[in-house]
Design an enzyme around this catalytic site. Structure first.
Site, PDB file in Angstrom:
ATOM      1  N   ASP A  31      -9.724  16.360  33.943  1.00  0.00           N
ATOM      2  CA  ASP A  31      -8.468  16.456  33.199  1.00  0.00           C
ATOM      3  C   ASP A  31      -8.658  17.366  31.987  1.00  0.00           C
ATOM      4  OD1 ASP A  31      -5.919  15.958  32.225  1.00  0.00           O
ATOM      5  OD2 ASP A  31      -6.454  14.030  31.337  1.00  0.00           O
ATOM      6  N   LYS A  50     -22.206  13.744  33.120  1.00  0.00           N
ATOM      7  CA  LYS A  50     -22.738  13.362  31.805  1.00  0.00           C
ATOM      8  C   LYS A  50     -23.664  12.169  32.019  1.00  0.00           C
ATOM      9  CE  LYS A  50     -22.856  13.835  27.289  1.00  0.00           C
ATOM     10  NZ  LYS A  50     -23.612  14.941  26.663  1.00  0.00           N
ATOM     11  N   TYR A  90      -6.835  -9.226  20.494  1.00  0.00           N
ATOM     12  CA  TYR A  90      -6.572  -9.413  19.052  1.00  0.00           C
ATOM     13  C   TYR A  90      -6.379  -8.087  18.321  1.00  0.00           C
ATOM     14  CZ  TYR A  90     -10.042 -12.761  20.891  1.00  0.00           C
ATOM     15  OH  TYR A  90     -10.769 -13.572  21.703  1.00  0.00           O
ATOM     16  N   ASP A 149      -7.487  21.757  31.374  1.00  0.00           N
ATOM     17  CA  ASP A 149      -6.673  22.347  30.296  1.00  0.00           C
ATOM     18  C   ASP A 149      -7.432  23.510  29.653  1.00  0.00           C
ATOM     19  OD1 ASP A 149      -4.721  20.360  30.710  1.00  0.00           O
ATOM     20  OD2 ASP A 149      -4.319  20.143  28.566  1.00  0.00           O
ATOM     21  N   ASP A 180     -20.817  18.909  28.247  1.00  0.00           N
ATOM     22  CA  ASP A 180     -20.808  19.612  26.954  1.00  0.00           C
ATOM     23  C   ASP A 180     -21.240  21.073  27.153  1.00  0.00           C
ATOM     24  OD1 ASP A 180     -23.123  18.264  27.690  1.00  0.00           O
ATOM     25  OD2 ASP A 180     -23.579  17.467  25.702  1.00  0.00           O
TER      26      ASP A 180
HETATM   27 MG    MG Z   1      -4.025  16.732  31.804  1.00  0.00          MG
END
Ligand code: MG
Ligand code: NAI
Length: 357
Positions: free
Chosen positions: A245, A188, A146, A249, A221
């Site tokens: 991922d 985590k 929905y 970066d 973290d």
């Molecule tokens: Mg990536």
């Protein structure tokens, strides 16, 4: 007789069309220098293909790729195409069907490059992120219900299996033995108290089989802060699909640019071809301008050759990359004026004793 390797090249989209062909030129130059042959076949898969044919690859696309020794890939995705599709219909599809459960991502400061981390040198920034590449948060196991109602609801359920965790852990500990003997599990489990607590438990069991490797656990973290403040504490960073991922970066950033980061999607058992690609995406904002940094793509070619056993050629490419960066040649992402092809050409010229025809 010279050895011939069959390579599938997938430019994908955006800057992939600029950097993959140049990466192939560098690999071909190294191949002729080191006495082997690369037989390259191009596949036009990606979001551009989707706009014409309604899918990112034809129905027999995986069967075609399967016949190759390795896949050399740029990136997929275009602003005009639904961005939930590239991973589902190409990247994750290849990674999971070919059991490329290792995503190998070196973070290593190149010669002459100033890291945005003031005072950090090539000795300080030299580690590898091993990202679990087949399961975890990215299995796309969920639904949207929905969506336009006040009761809209969406789920994505992570999947972690004992086999999946064990195999990525063993890979990481074996890799650490060939490096500086240290594995940091980035997790985590204090908040993801089921999946990541299990991840930690299985990794700790595997760690006991490698008493010669130093094993530590760190929450993501804190790890993010340490990538910036104390990158020298890392050797092999073992982590999950999504955390890897994101952190890789950040790894690219501390190397000076996302454009420097290489990666291998590896099937260690060699049941299927492995796939090598830069860590970044198709960068549509700079595509077609000839200004993309080609080094992550070219370095990925070195990882490909290393995987095929052509270690000397791989090392020569990495050395040539460092010669080029040490000479001060920079693309716009790192404040320079050099074009994509100028950087690639400098790397080819820096390959030892390579003679142009
Ligand atoms: Mg990536
Ligand atoms: P991106 O990595 O393509 O770009 C992020 C920023 O970094 C942009 O400003 C870009 O210009 C810059 N950048 C990236 N690579 C560079 C290079 N080699 N040289 C110079 N600058 C570079 O990530 P973004 O913008 O989030 O995504 C763009 C598209 O790429 C999306 O469709 C996304 O889904 C796709 N993508 C595909 C991946 C893959 O095929 N494995 C991985 C990541 C994103």
């Amino acid at each position: 007789m010279t050895k011939t390797y069959k390579i599938a090249a997938v430019n994908g989209d955006g800057i992939g069309h600029e950097i993959v062909p140049l990466g192939l030129e560098v690999m071909q130059a190294a191949a002729s220098q080191f006495g082997f042959t690369l037989d390259v076949t191009h596949f036009p898969f990606g979001a551009g293909y989707y706009q014409q044919h309604g899918d990112f690859m034809p129905a027999d696309g995986l069967d075609s790729l399967k016949k190759f020794d390795a896949i050399y890939f740029g990136a997929v995705g275009l602003p005009a195409v639904d961005d939930t599709l590239p991973a589902k219909l190409y990247t994750f599809k290849v990674r999971t069907h070919f059991r490329q459960y290792v995503n190998y991502r070196p973070v290593k400061l190149l010669a002459g490059i100033d890291s945005p981390l003031r005072n950090k040198t090539q000795q300080d920034i030299d580690f590898v992120v091993i990202r679990e590449n087949n399961e975890g948060e990215f299995v796309q196991n969920g639904k949207i219900l929905y969506p336009d109602s006040p009761h809209g609801l969406a789920t994505d359920t992570s999947v972690f299996t004992r086999q999946g965790i064990e195999q990525i852990a063993h890979y990481s500990f074996r890799l650490a033995r060939k490096r500086r003997g240290k594995v940091t599990n980035v997790t985590k489990s204090n908040t993801l108290i089921n999946t990541l607590a299990y991840w930690d438990k299985v990794i700790a069991e595997v760690a006991e089989q490698y008493p010669d490797v130093a094993y530590t656990k760190m929450y993501v973290d804190a790890a993010a802060a340490n990538f910036v403040l104390r990158p020298e504490i890392f050797d092999v960073v073992l982590t999950t699909n999504m955390i890897g991922d994101i952190l890789s970066d950040l790894g690219g950033a501390i190397m000076g640019s996302l454009g420097y980061g290489p990666s291998g999607n590896i099937n260690p058992e060699r049941e299927f071809p492995s796939m090598f690609e830069p860590i970044h995406g198709s960068a549509p904002d700079i595509a077609g301008k000839g200004i993309a940094n080609p080094i992550g793509q070219i370095w990925s070619g070195a990882l490909l050759l290393e995987h095929l056993g052509e270690t000397a050629a791989a090392e020569a490419i990495l050395k040539a990359i460092n010669t080029a960066t040490a000479s001060g040649l920079r693309t716009a992402d790192v404040g320079g004026k050099a074009s994509t092809s100028e950087v690639a050409k400098a790397i080819i010229e820096a390959l030892p004793v390579y003679e142009t025809h």
